[in-house]
Scaffold this motif. Structure first.
Motif, PDB file in Angstrom:
ATOM      1  N   PHE A  28       0.840  -1.198   0.000  1.00 24.80           N
ATOM      2  CA  PHE A  28       0.000   0.000   0.000  1.00 24.80           C
ATOM      3  C   PHE A  28       0.883   1.259   0.000  1.00 24.80           C
ATOM      4  O   PHE A  28       0.668   2.184  -0.783  1.00 24.80           O
ATOM      5  N   ALA A  29       1.877   1.273   0.888  1.00 23.50           N
ATOM      6  CA  ALA A  29       2.731   2.463   1.023  1.00 23.50           C
ATOM      7  C   ALA A  29       3.483   2.761  -0.272  1.00 23.50           C
ATOM      8  O   ALA A  29       3.778   3.916  -0.577  1.00 23.50           O
ATOM      9  N   LEU A  30       3.782   1.715  -1.047  1.00 22.76           N
ATOM     10  CA  LEU A  30       4.550   1.905  -2.288  1.00 22.76           C
ATOM     11  C   LEU A  30       3.639   2.058  -3.514  1.00 22.76           C
ATOM     12  O   LEU A  30       4.122   2.115  -4.637  1.00 22.76           O
ATOM     13  N   GLY A  31       2.314   2.105  -3.309  1.00 28.07           N
ATOM     14  CA  GLY A  31       1.357   2.206  -4.439  1.00 28.07           C
ATOM     15  C   GLY A  31       1.730   3.348  -5.373  1.00 28.07           C
ATOM     16  O   GLY A  31       1.830   4.490  -4.925  1.00 28.07           O
ATOM     17  N   PRO A  32       1.980   3.062  -6.657  1.00 26.99           N
ATOM     18  CA  PRO A  32       2.462   4.103  -7.572  1.00 26.99           C
ATOM     19  C   PRO A  32       1.329   4.984  -8.101  1.00 26.99           C
ATOM     20  O   PRO A  32       0.739   4.703  -9.143  1.00 26.99           O
ATOM     21  N   GLY A  33       1.035   6.074  -7.370  1.00 31.20           N
ATOM     22  CA  GLY A  33      -0.049   6.976  -7.771  1.00 31.20           C
ATOM     23  C   GLY A  33       0.176   7.611  -9.126  1.00 31.20           C
ATOM     24  O   GLY A  33      -0.771   7.944  -9.833  1.00 31.20           O
ATOM     25  N   ASP A  34       1.467   7.781  -9.522  1.00 30.28           N
ATOM     26  CA  ASP A  34       1.768   8.465 -10.796  1.00 30.28           C
ATOM     27  C   ASP A  34       2.061   7.474 -11.921  1.00 30.28           C
ATOM     28  O   ASP A  34       2.638   7.828 -12.939  1.00 30.28           O
ATOM     29  N   PHE A  35       1.632   6.223 -11.758  1.00 30.55           N
ATOM     30  CA  PHE A  35       2.005   5.165 -12.717  1.00 30.55           C
ATOM     31  C   PHE A  35       1.575   5.497 -14.152  1.00 30.55           C
ATOM     32  O   PHE A  35       2.375   5.446 -15.079  1.00 30.55           O
ATOM     33  N   GLY A  36       0.265   5.859 -14.320  1.00 32.59           N
ATOM     34  CA  GLY A  36      -0.250   6.124 -15.668  1.00 32.59           C
ATOM     35  C   GLY A  36       0.484   7.270 -16.331  1.00 32.59           C
ATOM     36  O   GLY A  36       0.906   7.173 -17.492  1.00 32.59           O
ATOM     37  N   ARG A  37       0.698   8.372 -15.583  1.00 33.10           N
ATOM     38  CA  ARG A  37       1.354   9.553 -16.154  1.00 33.10           C
ATOM     39  C   ARG A  37       2.798   9.208 -16.561  1.00 33.10           C
ATOM     40  O   ARG A  37       3.237   9.549 -17.660  1.00 33.10           O
ATOM     41  N   LEU A  38       3.493   8.472 -15.680  1.00 37.17           N
ATOM     42  CA  LEU A  38       4.881   8.093 -15.975  1.00 37.17           C
ATOM     43  C   LEU A  38       4.969   7.225 -17.224  1.00 37.17           C
ATOM     44  O   LEU A  38       5.774   7.473 -18.120  1.00 37.17           O
ATOM     45  N   ALA A  39       4.106   6.185 -17.243  1.00 34.45           N
ATOM     46  CA  ALA A  39       4.162   5.240 -18.363  1.00 34.45           C
ATOM     47  C   ALA A  39       3.815   5.964 -19.665  1.00 34.45           C
ATOM     48  O   ALA A  39       4.461   5.738 -20.692  1.00 34.45           O
ATOM     49  N   ASP A  40       2.820   6.898 -19.613  1.00 32.55           N
ATOM     50  CA  ASP A  40       2.440   7.639 -20.824  1.00 32.55           C
ATOM     51  C   ASP A  40       3.575   8.541 -21.299  1.00 32.55           C
ATOM     52  O   ASP A  40       3.713   8.801 -22.483  1.00 32.55           O
ATOM     53  N   SER A  41       4.395   9.019 -20.341  1.00 31.82           N
ATOM     54  CA  SER A  41       5.477   9.921 -20.757  1.00 31.82           C
ATOM     55  C   SER A  41       6.735   9.146 -21.159  1.00 31.82           C
ATOM     56  O   SER A  41       7.791   9.734 -21.367  1.00 31.82           O
ATOM     57  N   GLY A  42       6.611   7.819 -21.248  1.00 30.85           N
ATOM     58  CA  GLY A  42       7.707   7.011 -21.805  1.00 30.85           C
ATOM     59  C   GLY A  42       8.687   6.479 -20.777  1.00 30.85           C
ATOM     60  O   GLY A  42       9.680   5.856 -21.139  1.00 30.85           O
ATOM     61  N   VAL A  43       8.433   6.729 -19.466  1.00 29.05           N
ATOM     62  CA  VAL A  43       9.351   6.203 -18.439  1.00 29.05           C
ATOM     63  C   VAL A  43       9.143   4.689 -18.340  1.00 29.05           C
ATOM     64  O   VAL A  43       8.007   4.215 -18.275  1.00 29.05           O
ATOM     65  N   ASP A  44      10.242   3.926 -18.340  1.00 29.97           N
ATOM     66  CA  ASP A  44      10.136   2.476 -18.197  1.00 29.97           C
ATOM     67  C   ASP A  44       9.886   2.160 -16.714  1.00 29.97           C
ATOM     68  O   ASP A  44      10.728   2.507 -15.871  1.00 29.97           O
ATOM     69  N   PRO A  45       8.729   1.520 -16.379  1.00 31.19           N
ATOM     70  CA  PRO A  45       8.453   1.259 -14.962  1.00 31.19           C
ATOM     71  C   PRO A  45       9.534   0.417 -14.293  1.00 31.19           C
ATOM     72  O   PRO A  45       9.729   0.487 -13.071  1.00 31.19           O
ATOM     73  N   GLY A  46      10.280  -0.371 -15.089  1.00 31.64           N
ATOM     74  CA  GLY A  46      11.351  -1.210 -14.544  1.00 31.64           C
ATOM     75  C   GLY A  46      12.507  -0.392 -13.981  1.00 31.64           C
ATOM     76  O   GLY A  46      13.356  -0.923 -13.265  1.00 31.64           O
ATOM     77  N   THR A  47      12.546   0.921 -14.300  1.00 30.01           N
ATOM     78  CA  THR A  47      13.635   1.761 -13.778  1.00 30.01           C
ATOM     79  C   THR A  47      13.241   2.429 -12.464  1.00 30.01           C
ATOM     80  O   THR A  47      14.027   3.148 -11.870  1.00 30.01           O
ATOM     81  N   ARG A  48      11.995   2.203 -12.028  1.00 26.28           N
ATOM     82  CA  ARG A  48      11.527   2.850 -10.775  1.00 26.28           C
ATOM     83  C   ARG A  48      11.443   1.820  -9.647  1.00 26.28           C
ATOM     84  O   ARG A  48      10.611   0.898  -9.687  1.00 26.28           O
ATOM     85  N   LEU A  49      12.307   2.004  -8.647  1.00 27.57           N
ATOM     86  CA  LEU A  49      12.387   1.026  -7.559  1.00 27.57           C
ATOM     87  C   LEU A  49      11.044   0.901  -6.818  1.00 27.57           C
ATOM     88  O   LEU A  49      10.647  -0.197  -6.415  1.00 27.57           O
TER      89      LEU A  49
END
Ligand code: HEM
Length: 188
Positions: A28-49
């Motif tokens: 819960f504490a690590l829930g990625p609230g900005d996941f959609g915005r990040l992924a849409d802007s091309g950030v690879d989720p695998g680079t986010r700890l």
């Protein structure tokens, strides 16, 4: 089993219970609230700890829940209920909802990733660019599973909080054995 151990859950049930509690709070504490915005802007989720840890711990919760359900089916009899009838019914209802949420929250996460065509990214560099089976289910496109997952992820914490508050009421107000039954025995 002697008469004393009947007042407590077995050690495996206790260990699995507290491990699940810690893992759910961490997910819960690590829930990625900005996941959609990040992924849409091309950030690879695998680079986010935080994302990689959230997905790994969340999947761990799913596997742990499956193991716990198997253990519940074969373990020694748990301590019997002691509170008023209405509280025993409420306790069983809350536990059933928790079991469902512990399974459904990770499953909706897989539906989210598969529906949006995002990779599953885990600790130790593990990665699945396409999620087997789930990716091909028509269900993945049925709704915005990200919203459902976020709702269930919040709900699990509220319901677990209610479950913990009830244990405290048992301990401090009704002064019975319910909370202690899930705690290791103190050394004399
Ligand atoms: C019991 C386990 C889990 C809990 C309690 C949980 C909780 C949450 C919460 C509360 C959020 C929303 C964060 C926010 O809006 O601030 C979230 C988002 C997310 N979680 Fe989980 N989660 C769990 C398991 C998983 C698993 C197993 C995965 C991956 C396989 C995962 C992937 C995601 C993704 C991708 C998002 C972003 C969703 C979106 O915005 O579209 N979660 N989670």
């Amino acid at each position: 089993m002697n008469s004393l151990t009947k007042h407590r859950y077995d050690t495996i049930s206790m260990s699995l219970h507290w491990l699940a509690a810690i893992a759910v709070v961490a997910a819960f504490a690590l829930g990625p609230g900005d996941f959609g915005r990040l992924a849409d802007s091309g950030v690879d989720p695998g680079t986010r700890l935080d994302i990689v840890a959230h997905e790994s711990i969340g999947l761990f919760v799913f596997l742990l829940t499956a193991v716990r359900l198997v253990w519940v089916a074969v373990r020694p009899a748990p301590p019997s209920a002691t509170g008023p009838d209405w509280s025993n019914v409420a306790a069983v209802a809350v536990r059933i909802v928790l079991w469902i949420l512990l399974l459904a929250t990770p499953v909706t996460a897989l539906l989210t990733l598969a529906g949006d065509g995002r990779p599953l990214t885990l600790l130790a560099g593990l990665r699945l660019d396409a999620i087997p089976l789930v990716g091909r289910w028509a269900l993945t496109q049925w709704t915005d599973w990200g919203e459902v997952h976020t709702f269930l992820g919040d709900a699990i914490l509220w319901i677990a909080g209610l479950h913990a508050a009830a244990a405290l009421v048992h301990h401090f107000i009704w002064r019975d054995n319910v909370l202690k039954s899930m705690l290791p025995r103190r050394r004399a």
